[in-house]
Design a protein around this motif. Structure first.
Motif: not given
Lengths: 287, 157
Positions: B12-19
């Motif tokens: 399980s991972i959490t990422q900040e991504v560009k839309p």
């Protein structure tokens, strides 16, 4: 490719997002299988995408059997339609159209609403739904609702009656009056898979137990700016006994289908070829 | 930027991504999983196929933000130390279904998703159905016969 995305997970969020963007440039994204390719070719800096891929509202996502027909949410994928047994048994034209669309990976995400709103003359699911006399159920961001026959909803090449403040919520297909049906979707292309139809023919014909034709729907794809419903060809069939159709009748039926064909020549096929194929397909559906 | 939380290959991972980020770019450039191949990048070739919630999809036409809350499996997720190759990969090796290998991860992921679905339903597909299951994957080396042999052999035993 760069754009802003508004993520919507409920119908309320969706309608609010549409209302808030009436003065800006936005597109609705569901399966994205056509949209990504379109966006790569244009300047998307001023564009907002209203993302409905994660919308959970069942009115938009489910396929539901109702007393007078079938209701299919705009977010139902082509795979959802292929896997639905009620559709396979009662509406083979729609089952075949969905299963002949592109390939597994695309069918798993491409949505019914996207196929309709992309308004391609060769849209497979759209062509089958026109033959099935489907109705679009449309909502607007002020809470208004309206219903319109799919064949009236599409008014020209890449043109529908959909207003900027509206979205298709689901479509309905009338229940068959009889189990005795001839129904199918013929698609001709240069290969079987990943193909955009050169010509397609959707047909859904119902007979009573005596074999008398009581209802008929025929649509032709990729031969006109829209996907025409071949009214005069359908009217010609009504009241006739399916077993008594002569070769001359089949030819007359095919000629009546041809009244709706005004194809162009393009990279995929010539006008002449498209007409030949449509005529031949129309003649053979009864054999 | 948008925050997404999802599972990739069991983790399980959490990422900040560009839309506007595409799933293939998230997988290859952010997560450095280079087994997923960029081919045509317009949904024709299937080289970028990955499995999202059990279904094979083209990662070149899928927004990364839409894997939020979902489970993604790439070719790297099929093996582990004890069983380095999945059954689908073993059949590809046995039947000589790999030449240059560029299409192979996509072929394997599509076959994996389809065979898992068939097993769940208790169905053994016909050769024609196996062929249709691979209609979205192009190979320019093998002529397909050996890939289809391999995909069919997945249902043996």
């Amino acid at each position: 490719m760069d754009f802003e995305v508004i993520n919507t997970t409920t119908s309320d969020e969706l309608l609010k997002a549409i209302a808030a963007n009436q003065n800006s440039n936005f597109r609705i994204g569901a399966g994205f299988t056509d949209l990504i390719n379109q966006l790569k070719k244009q300047n998307t800096e001023e564009l907002t995408i209203i993302n409905i891929a994660q919308l959970k509202d069942e009115a938009y996502t489910q396929i539901v059997e109702e007393a007078d027909g079938l209701r299919i949410g705009t977010l139902a994928t082509a795979s959802d339609i292929v896997d639905n047994n009620f559709i396979r048994e009662n509406y083979p034209v729609l089952h075949q159209a969905a299963s002949k669309l592109a390939c597994t990976q695309i069918r798993n995400v491409a949505t019914l609403g996207g196929n309709i709103c992309n308004v391609s003359p060769s849209g497979d699911m759209t062509a089958s739904l026109i033959a099935l006399k489907a109705t679009c159920h449309i909502v607007d961001c002020n809470g208004g609702e309206r219903a319109e026959l799919l064949s009236d909803f599409i008014i020209g090449l890449k043109k529908t009656t959909l207003k900027k403040n509206e979205i298709i919520k689901n479509i309905t297909i009338p229940m068959n009056d009889h189990h005795n049906i001839i129904s199918g979707y013929e698609k001709v292309g240069s290969r079987k898979s990943m193909e955009i139809a050169i010509v397609s023919l959707g047909y859904h014909i119902q007979m009573n137990n005596d074999g008398t034709i009581t209802d008929a729907g025929v649509s032709c794809g990729a031969v006109a700016p829209t996907i025409p419903f071949a009214t005069s060809a359908c009217d010609f069939l009504l009241g006739k006994d399916i077993q008594d159709l002569t070769e001359a009748d089949k030819e007359e039926f095919a000629n009546k289908v041809m009244e709706y064909a005004s194809p162009i020549s393009d990279v995929r096929a010539s006008e002449w070829y498209r007409k030949e194929v449509l005529f031949n397909l129309s003649q053979t559906i009864f054999s | 930027m948008m925050q997404i939380t999802f599972k990739i290959n069991g983790e399980s991972i959490t990422q900040e991504v560009k839309p506007a980020l595409l799933l293939i770019d998230l997988i290859r450039d952010h997560l450095k999983l280079k087994g997923t191949k960029p081919g045509c990048l317009e949904g024709e070739c299937g080289a970028c196929s990955v499995i999202v919630d059990g279904e094979a999809i083209n990662s070149c036409m899928y927004l990364a933000i839409n894997v939020n809350g979902k489970e993604v499996i790439t070719i790297e997720g099929l093996g582990d130390h004890e069983n380095p190759l999945d059954n689908v990969q073993e059949k590809m090796v046995e039947h000589g279904g790999v030449q240059c290998g560029f299409c192979t991860p996509g072929m394997v992921m599509t076959t994996k998703a389809y065979s898992d679905k068939c097993k769940k339903k208790g169905i053994t597909p016909t050769r024609e159905e196996v062929k249709k299951s691979l209609e979205g994957n192009l190979c320019r080396c093998t002529g397909y016969a050996k890939i289809i042999d391999a995909a069919e052999a997945v249902y043996e035993n």
